[in-house]
Design a protein around this motif. Sequence first.
Motif, PDB file in Angstrom:
ATOM      1  N   ILE A 169     -20.090  -2.565  -4.041  1.00  0.00           N
ATOM      2  CA  ILE A 169     -20.358  -2.416  -2.720  1.00  0.00           C
ATOM      3  C   ILE A 169     -18.937  -3.124  -1.571  1.00  0.00           C
ATOM      4  CG2 ILE A 169     -21.925  -2.497  -1.187  1.00  0.00           C
ATOM      5  CD1 ILE A 169     -21.941   0.891  -0.523  1.00  0.00           C
ATOM      6  N   GLY A 170     -19.664  -4.447  -2.307  1.00  0.00           N
ATOM      7  CA  GLY A 170     -19.066  -5.378  -1.061  1.00  0.00           C
ATOM      8  C   GLY A 170     -18.067  -6.525  -2.167  1.00  0.00           C
ATOM      9  N   ASP A 171     -18.170  -5.664  -3.143  1.00  0.00           N
ATOM     10  CA  ASP A 171     -16.675  -6.149  -3.895  1.00  0.00           C
ATOM     11  C   ASP A 171     -15.019  -6.212  -3.749  1.00  0.00           C
ATOM     12  OD1 ASP A 171     -15.828  -7.249  -7.329  1.00  0.00           O
ATOM     13  OD2 ASP A 171     -14.055  -6.023  -6.399  1.00  0.00           O
ATOM     14  N   PHE A 172     -14.680  -6.640  -2.859  1.00  0.00           N
ATOM     15  CA  PHE A 172     -13.252  -7.464  -2.675  1.00  0.00           C
ATOM     16  C   PHE A 172     -12.113  -6.978  -3.522  1.00  0.00           C
ATOM     17  CE2 PHE A 172      -9.805  -9.477  -0.499  1.00  0.00           C
ATOM     18  CZ  PHE A 172      -8.846  -8.490   0.349  1.00  0.00           C
ATOM     19  N   GLY A 173     -12.595  -7.734  -4.393  1.00  0.00           N
ATOM     20  CA  GLY A 173     -11.341  -8.230  -5.962  1.00  0.00           C
ATOM     21  C   GLY A 173     -10.759  -6.331  -6.576  1.00  0.00           C
ATOM     22  N   LEU A 174     -11.357  -5.745  -6.898  1.00  0.00           N
ATOM     23  CA  LEU A 174     -11.224  -4.525  -7.526  1.00  0.00           C
ATOM     24  C   LEU A 174     -10.376  -3.532  -6.430  1.00  0.00           C
ATOM     25  CD1 LEU A 174     -10.462  -2.860  -9.879  1.00  0.00           C
ATOM     26  CD2 LEU A 174     -13.165  -1.121  -8.370  1.00  0.00           C
ATOM     27  N   PRO A 175     -10.556  -3.483  -5.112  1.00  0.00           N
ATOM     28  CA  PRO A 175      -9.745  -2.511  -4.532  1.00  0.00           C
ATOM     29  C   PRO A 175      -8.462  -3.148  -3.424  1.00  0.00           C
ATOM     30  CG  PRO A 175     -11.704  -3.673  -3.539  1.00  0.00           C
ATOM     31  CD  PRO A 175     -11.680  -3.342  -4.325  1.00  0.00           C
ATOM     32  N   ALA A 176      -8.534  -4.965  -4.460  1.00  0.00           N
ATOM     33  CA  ALA A 176      -7.417  -5.707  -4.179  1.00  0.00           C
ATOM     34  C   ALA A 176      -6.622  -4.830  -4.729  1.00  0.00           C
ATOM     35  CB  ALA A 176      -7.468  -7.105  -3.674  1.00  0.00           C
ATOM     36  N   SER A 177      -6.943  -5.546  -6.556  1.00  0.00           N
ATOM     37  CA  SER A 177      -6.193  -5.090  -7.197  1.00  0.00           C
ATOM     38  C   SER A 177      -5.044  -4.221  -7.537  1.00  0.00           C
ATOM     39  CB  SER A 177      -6.594  -5.885  -9.008  1.00  0.00           C
ATOM     40  OG  SER A 177      -7.178  -7.085  -8.441  1.00  0.00           O
ATOM     41  N   ILE A 178      -6.203  -3.174  -7.009  1.00  0.00           N
ATOM     42  CA  ILE A 178      -5.497  -2.129  -7.455  1.00  0.00           C
ATOM     43  C   ILE A 178      -4.408  -1.016  -6.805  1.00  0.00           C
ATOM     44  CG2 ILE A 178      -7.568  -0.932  -9.188  1.00  0.00           C
ATOM     45  CD1 ILE A 178      -8.252   1.028  -6.541  1.00  0.00           C
ATOM     46  N   SER A 179      -5.081  -1.895  -5.477  1.00  0.00           N
ATOM     47  CA  SER A 179      -4.090  -1.548  -4.406  1.00  0.00           C
ATOM     48  C   SER A 179      -2.091  -1.449  -4.607  1.00  0.00           C
ATOM     49  CB  SER A 179      -3.745  -2.070  -3.107  1.00  0.00           C
ATOM     50  OG  SER A 179      -3.683  -3.302  -2.976  1.00  0.00           O
ATOM     51  N   ALA A 180      -2.170  -2.354  -5.116  1.00  0.00           N
ATOM     52  CA  ALA A 180      -0.464  -2.891  -5.824  1.00  0.00           C
ATOM     53  C   ALA A 180      -0.164  -1.496  -6.803  1.00  0.00           C
ATOM     54  CB  ALA A 180      -0.569  -3.562  -6.500  1.00  0.00           C
ATOM     55  N   VAL A 181      -1.368  -0.020  -7.350  1.00  0.00           N
ATOM     56  CA  VAL A 181      -0.870   1.205  -8.194  1.00  0.00           C
ATOM     57  C   VAL A 181      -1.384   2.195  -8.176  1.00  0.00           C
ATOM     58  CG1 VAL A 181      -0.679  -0.975  -9.734  1.00  0.00           C
ATOM     59  CG2 VAL A 181      -2.022   0.062  -9.765  1.00  0.00           C
ATOM     60  N   TYR A 182      -2.891   1.992  -7.320  1.00  0.00           N
ATOM     61  CA  TYR A 182      -3.235   3.416  -7.072  1.00  0.00           C
ATOM     62  C   TYR A 182      -3.595   2.640  -5.733  1.00  0.00           C
ATOM     63  CZ  TYR A 182      -7.377   6.518  -8.239  1.00  0.00           C
ATOM     64  OH  TYR A 182      -8.147   7.430  -8.585  1.00  0.00           O
ATOM     65  N   ARG A 183      -3.976   4.029  -4.997  1.00  0.00           N
ATOM     66  CA  ARG A 183      -4.804   4.124  -3.661  1.00  0.00           C
ATOM     67  C   ARG A 183      -6.190   4.471  -3.677  1.00  0.00           C
ATOM     68  NH1 ARG A 183      -3.474   3.817   1.595  1.00  0.00           N
ATOM     69  NH2 ARG A 183      -4.892   4.701   3.220  1.00  0.00           N
ATOM     70  N   PHE A 184      -6.952   4.000  -3.417  1.00  0.00           N
ATOM     71  CA  PHE A 184      -8.471   3.332  -3.554  1.00  0.00           C
ATOM     72  C   PHE A 184      -9.343   2.842  -2.699  1.00  0.00           C
ATOM     73  CE2 PHE A 184     -12.597   3.274  -5.273  1.00  0.00           C
ATOM     74  CZ  PHE A 184     -13.109   5.165  -5.685  1.00  0.00           C
ATOM     75  N   PRO A 185      -9.344   3.544  -0.713  1.00  0.00           N
ATOM     76  CA  PRO A 185     -10.088   2.753  -0.199  1.00  0.00           C
ATOM     77  C   PRO A 185     -11.083   2.990   0.204  1.00  0.00           C
ATOM     78  CG  PRO A 185      -9.022   4.263   0.816  1.00  0.00           C
ATOM     79  CD  PRO A 185      -8.429   4.631  -0.896  1.00  0.00           C
ATOM     80  N   THR A 186     -11.864   1.169  -0.055  1.00  0.00           N
ATOM     81  CA  THR A 186     -12.883   0.913  -0.243  1.00  0.00           C
ATOM     82  C   THR A 186     -12.982   0.040   1.570  1.00  0.00           C
ATOM     83  OG1 THR A 186     -12.804  -1.279  -1.231  1.00  0.00           O
ATOM     84  CG2 THR A 186     -13.015   0.558  -2.322  1.00  0.00           C
ATOM     85  N   LEU A 187     -14.827   0.544   1.555  1.00  0.00           N
ATOM     86  CA  LEU A 187     -14.771  -0.691   3.050  1.00  0.00           C
ATOM     87  C   LEU A 187     -14.238  -2.192   3.155  1.00  0.00           C
ATOM     88  CD1 LEU A 187     -18.768   0.778   3.106  1.00  0.00           C
ATOM     89  CD2 LEU A 187     -16.444   2.097   4.770  1.00  0.00           C
ATOM     90  N   PRO A 188     -14.597  -2.507   2.382  1.00  0.00           N
ATOM     91  CA  PRO A 188     -14.570  -3.856   2.282  1.00  0.00           C
ATOM     92  C   PRO A 188     -12.978  -4.180   2.356  1.00  0.00           C
ATOM     93  CG  PRO A 188     -15.973  -3.903   0.500  1.00  0.00           C
ATOM     94  CD  PRO A 188     -15.682  -2.027   1.199  1.00  0.00           C
ATOM     95  N   TYR A 189     -12.323  -3.051   1.754  1.00  0.00           N
ATOM     96  CA  TYR A 189     -10.622  -3.483   1.598  1.00  0.00           C
ATOM     97  C   TYR A 189      -9.675  -2.793   3.206  1.00  0.00           C
ATOM     98  CZ  TYR A 189      -5.434  -3.674   0.428  1.00  0.00           C
ATOM     99  OH  TYR A 189      -4.564  -4.334   0.015  1.00  0.00           O
ATOM    100  N   SER A 190     -10.312  -1.775   3.578  1.00  0.00           N
ATOM    101  CA  SER A 190     -10.552  -1.348   4.699  1.00  0.00           C
ATOM    102  C   SER A 190     -10.602  -2.062   5.541  1.00  0.00           C
ATOM    103  CB  SER A 190     -11.017  -0.033   4.723  1.00  0.00           C
ATOM    104  OG  SER A 190     -10.600   1.292   3.461  1.00  0.00           O
ATOM    105  N   ILE A 191     -12.187  -2.325   5.840  1.00  0.00           N
ATOM    106  CA  ILE A 191     -11.693  -4.117   7.082  1.00  0.00           C
ATOM    107  C   ILE A 191     -11.136  -5.043   6.649  1.00  0.00           C
ATOM    108  CG2 ILE A 191     -13.338  -5.812   7.325  1.00  0.00           C
ATOM    109  CD1 ILE A 191     -15.989  -4.413   6.144  1.00  0.00           C
ATOM    110  N   TYR A 192     -10.427  -5.648   5.632  1.00  0.00           N
ATOM    111  CA  TYR A 192      -9.407  -6.923   5.501  1.00  0.00           C
ATOM    112  C   TYR A 192      -8.363  -5.916   5.836  1.00  0.00           C
ATOM    113  CZ  TYR A 192      -5.799  -9.050   3.121  1.00  0.00           C
ATOM    114  OH  TYR A 192      -4.289  -9.207   2.927  1.00  0.00           O
ATOM    115  N   SER A 193      -8.050  -4.977   5.368  1.00  0.00           N
ATOM    116  CA  SER A 193      -6.600  -4.094   6.459  1.00  0.00           C
ATOM    117  C   SER A 193      -6.205  -4.372   8.194  1.00  0.00           C
ATOM    118  CB  SER A 193      -6.229  -2.456   5.467  1.00  0.00           C
ATOM    119  OG  SER A 193      -5.801  -2.585   4.546  1.00  0.00           O
TER     120      SER A 193
END
Length: 561
Positions: free
Chosen positions: A214-238
Amino acid sequence: MTSRTTDGRLGWPVMLLLFILVLGPLGAVIIQVLLPGIFFGSLKFGDWHILLEITERPLWQKSLENSILLASGTTLLATALGGLLAIVRATKAFPTARLLDAAVWVLLITPSFILSQGWVMFAAPKGLAFSLFGSHGVSAFIFSPAGLIAVMTLSKFPLAYLSVYSAMEWKVDSLSQAARLNGASPFTAWRTIQAPLLLPAVLAGAALVFMDTIGDFGLPASISAVYRFPTLPYSIYSAIYTSPIRFDMAGVLSFYLVLLIGAAMVLQFYAMRRSRYDFLNGRAERLVPQPAGKLSLPLTAGNALFLALVFGIPIGTNIWMSFVKTASGGVKAANWTLQNYASLFRDGSQLLRGLGHSLLIAAAAAAAALLIGLGVAYVLTYSAFRYKRLIETISILTLAVPGVVLGIGYIFVWNQPWLEHVGLLLYGTPWILVLASVAGAIPVITRLLVGAMAKVPEQLLTAAQLYGGSFFGRIRAILVPLIRGALLSAALAAFGSGVFDLAVNSILFPPNFLTLPVSINKAFEDLKFGYASAATVFGSAIVILIILVAELLLRRKEVKA
């Protein structure tokens, strides 16, 4: 007892350092939600309704839903997979069993964004899977919620594997034999005796998987280039790195992320307390895997295929992509090139500067964390400090708290105008990356040193004190030489993990001060897959080489001494 009471005074400085590095920044995240603006010169009481707006704002709600879905699904599958593999590994001996152990540790220490990028490049519409199979089926599956859960399962199962495997180190056959003598079938004996004995380890593994996922940032950061799947860590970063900056959004989402992780920890502690089984006695013996017999060939082949899936695909795809012109060009000879590596040294060698920055930051953080971790481990092992259990809790907190949350807390704490007047305005400087890296390294270093110190009798330190040895003299002359190997391993582990910490680097890197993980992720987001892969392989090779050389030189020096 005298030595414990005297050395207990070390507890206060250690607690202060842990508060500055860990507890203070995490508390700041919660305070910012309750008292918005307090860290930016406009103190006011918070509007509690903002916490409920997560059900009204689509992005906030979707991020929460995706995180819970991803973490829950991964927890169930990874716990089942890791537990099953651990049981097979602990009970059956087959030729490739040690390869499974090695792969588990490699997956455990490999940054999640590197594994995720490998899967993305493998399953991209024109990726390696399409080149090999000529079908978009793999891409359609991977870039879906079920596919992302599968990818995370194959990355996070080592946490459950190690937890269950460690719990199976000892066995007490008399319990199962008693059940069989009373008419229980083999399955009934396993269900009523062996399974309950493993329950605490299974729950501990599940909690670790949930918190790490649930705290992983690597997966959402990597897939953001090809697939939209926002999670809490990536949305915090955004929220921090889009205009306008949304500290309210970052604070609320961080609050829910910490709340979910805290709930997982509480449930784990409650379940383990309710499920305590003390079964070791004089008849306990170490569990030795038995020959697999007819199952040897299937287990060997199945293990090889499994390792090719979980390790070969993400790491192999990164290596393959670094040597090809385009992913769509396939594995043809005409598609092979060294241009991706040559590009690392062009354009002003931006990648090399980022690598240099990361190496310096990781080295400084490892040295500082080693000193602090040594103090923490000493207090936990030898001191009678009243609040040592609190120190232990704080020292492992950053293992559970995501790097993005820690990074947000560091912004709140170290971006205060009054700090500039005393020369401590660290936000926007490389020093804040060093501090955050120290906080992340302390748990690993502390665990390694506590285990090593447990083998050093306290009487040695007490005897030195009776002969007039000072506190630091006893540490330098007695303790350090006896745990030198653990100190080296802890420092190198902290160094290696610090180089590739994407979450903290993405949140806190200063302007015009790129680091290696940020450079790699930026190239990946720009769809420069070949460059990103070459940077990953080259950077990893340099870090591994430094670690091997450092260990070789220091171990050789230790032998000569």
